[in-house]
Design an enzyme around this catalytic site. Structure first.
Site, PDB file in Angstrom:
ATOM      1  N   LYS A  52      10.687  34.687   6.706  1.00  0.00           N
ATOM      2  CA  LYS A  52      12.143  34.857   6.549  1.00  0.00           C
ATOM      3  C   LYS A  52      12.768  35.324   7.864  1.00  0.00           C
ATOM      4  O   LYS A  52      13.798  34.803   8.301  1.00  0.00           O
ATOM      5  CB  LYS A  52      12.437  35.879   5.436  1.00  0.00           C
ATOM      6  CG  LYS A  52      12.114  35.343   4.040  1.00  0.00           C
ATOM      7  CD  LYS A  52      12.108  36.428   2.978  1.00  0.00           C
ATOM      8  CE  LYS A  52      11.618  35.871   1.635  1.00  0.00           C
ATOM      9  NZ  LYS A  52      11.432  36.887   0.604  1.00  0.00           N
ATOM     10  N   GLN A  96      11.306  43.336   0.118  1.00  0.00           N
ATOM     11  CA  GLN A  96      10.276  42.416  -0.370  1.00  0.00           C
ATOM     12  C   GLN A  96       9.544  43.019  -1.572  1.00  0.00           C
ATOM     13  O   GLN A  96       9.066  44.151  -1.521  1.00  0.00           O
ATOM     14  CB  GLN A  96       9.282  42.103   0.763  1.00  0.00           C
ATOM     15  CG  GLN A  96       8.259  41.036   0.412  1.00  0.00           C
ATOM     16  CD  GLN A  96       8.893  39.665   0.151  1.00  0.00           C
ATOM     17  OE1 GLN A  96       9.781  39.225   0.867  1.00  0.00           O
ATOM     18  NE2 GLN A  96       8.435  38.991  -0.899  1.00  0.00           N
ATOM     19  N   ASP A 119      19.458  38.696  -2.130  1.00  0.00           N
ATOM     20  CA  ASP A 119      18.413  38.218  -3.043  1.00  0.00           C
ATOM     21  C   ASP A 119      18.995  37.933  -4.431  1.00  0.00           C
ATOM     22  O   ASP A 119      18.337  37.313  -5.263  1.00  0.00           O
ATOM     23  CB  ASP A 119      17.289  39.258  -3.172  1.00  0.00           C
ATOM     24  CG  ASP A 119      16.063  38.884  -2.350  1.00  0.00           C
ATOM     25  OD1 ASP A 119      15.924  37.688  -2.009  1.00  0.00           O
ATOM     26  OD2 ASP A 119      15.256  39.773  -2.063  1.00  0.00           O
TER      27      ASP A 119
END
Ligand code: NAP
Length: 291
Positions: A52, A96, A119
Site C-alpha cells: 500500500k 492494518q 478503509d
C-alpha cells in the site's frame, strides 16, 4: 470465459490518479497523504502494508508508515491514531488488521476520524453506505465494484450470491450489489457457515462472490454455466517450489470453475490489486474533500 484482470484495471486507476496528482502539484496544492499503522511483525500484514505504501509513492501520494510493537497498549495506539487525526496534512489513516488480542478492533476503528476513514470500517461510514449517502466504501468491495464497472458487467436484476458475511468483505459487498445504482440492483443472497444447501444456492447465482477464506472451496459443480465469479480469497498454502515457501490460493477452484464462467477473477491478480486501487481512490477523495 473472460478474465477480470485486476492488475490491468488497478494500473488504469493508478495511472489516472498519477496524472491528477501531477496537476495538483503544478497548481501548488497539497498531494494526498496516507498514514498506515502497522503493529507487530505479521508476515502477511507486512506485505499488505508495504504494498500500500509503495503504491502511494508510485503515484505521487505521500505516505507515512508508523510501525508499532505488538505489545503496545490500546491507549498508546489510540494516541498515535489521534495524532494522525489532528495532523492536517494526513488525509487517510489505515490501521492494518488483525490487531493483537489485547487491543479492541472496534475502539481502534472508531478512533479514526470519519473524514480520514479510508478503509471505510467506521460505523458511521458503514451506516452512510447502507443509506446510500456519500461515504468511503470499504476497499475490497469498492475494488470489486470498480472491476465490474470496468468490464461493464450487467448487474441489474441478477442474482448475486455472496459466500461470507464479514464486516470487511461479505456484508458490505452484499449491500453494495443490492443498492439502486450501477453496479447494483442485484437480488442478493448472503451465505455463511450455517447456510444449508450452499451448492443449490450457488447454482442459482448469476454472480458469485466467494469471500470465505477456504482455498478452492467453490468448485465447478457449484457454478451454473455463464456465471460471473469473483474470488476474494487469499490464503497462504505451503509450497516448497516457491522461494517464499508458500503460494497464494483463492476460494475458487479455478481449474474446474473457469470453464463454466462468463467472467472470473484470477488469484493472484484479481481482487487483491483492486483493493489497493480502491484504497488509493478513497485517499484521493479524502484529500480533495478538503479543497
Ligand atoms: P472472515 O472474517 O474469516 O469471514 C469469513 C466468512 O466466511 C464468515 O462469514 C464465515 O461464516 C464464512 N464461511 C466460513 N466457512 C464457510 C463455509 N464453509 N461455508 C459458507 N461460509 C463460510 O474472512 P474475511 O476477512 O471476509 O476474508 C475472506 C477471505 O478473503 C480471506 O481469504 C481473506 O484473506 C480474503 N481477503 C482478501 C482481500 C483482498 O484484497 N483480495 C481483502 C480482504 C480479505 P460465519 O460468519 O458463519 O463464521
Amino acid at each position: 470465459m473472460q478474465l477480470l484482470d485486476g492488475k490491468l484495471v488497478s494500473q488504469a486507476v493508478r495511472d489516472d490518479l498519477r496524472s491528477k496528482v501531477a496537476v495538483r502539484l503544478q497548481q501548488g496544492r497539497k498531494v494526498p497523504h496516507l498514514a498506515a499503522i502497522l503493529i507487530g511483525n505479521n508476515g502477511a500484514s507486512e506485505t499488505y502494508v508495504s504494498s500500500k505504501v509503495r503504491s502511494c509513492e508510485e503515484i505521487g501520494f505521500r505516505s507515512t508508515l508508523i510501525r508499532l510493537p505488538d505489545d503496545i497498549s490500546e491507549e498508546a495506539l489510540l494516541f498515535h491514531i489521534d495524532e494522525c487525526n489532528q495532523d492536517f496534512d494526513i488525509d487517510g489513516i489505515l490501521v492494518q488488521l488483525p490487531l493483537p488480542k489485547h487491543i479492541s478492533e472496534q475502539k481502534v476503528i472508531e478512533g479514526i476520524f470519519v473524514g480520514k476513514d479510508v478503509d471505510g470500517f467506521h460505523p458511521e461510514s458503514v451506516g452512510r453506505m447502507v443509506q446510500g449517502l456519500p461515504a468511503f466504501l470499504p476497499a475490497t468491495p469498492y475494488g470489486i465494484l470498480l472491476l465490474l464497472e470496468h468490464y461493464r458487467i450487467e448487474t441489474k436484476g441478477k442474482h448475486a450470491v455472496i459466500i461470507g458475511r464479514s464486516n470487511i468483505v461479505g456484508r458490505p459487498i452484499s449491500i453494495l450489489l443490492n443498492r439502486n445504482d450501477y453496479p447494483g440492483n442485484c437480488t442478493v443472497t448472503v451465505c455463511h457457515s450455517h447456510t444449508p444447501n450452499l451448492k443449490d444456492i450457488c447454482l442459482q447465482a448469476d454472480i458469485i462472490v466467494a469471500a470465505l477464506g477456504r482455498p478452492a472451496f467453490l468448485t465447478g459443480d457449484m457454478v451454473r454455466e455463464g456465471a460471473v465469479v469473483i474470488d476474494v480469497g487469499i490464503t497462504r498454502v505451503p509450497d516448497s517450489s516457491k522461494k517464499s515457501g508458500f503460494s497464494i490460493r483463492g476460494d475458487v477452484d479455478f481449474e474446474t470453475v473457469a470453464p463454466r464462467c462468463s467472467h472470473i477473477t484470477p488469484v493472484p491478480g484479481g481482487v487483491g490489486p483492486m483493493t489497493i486501487a480502491a484504497l488509493l481512490m478513497n485517499t484521493w477523495q479524502a484529500c480533495i474533500a478538503k479543497d
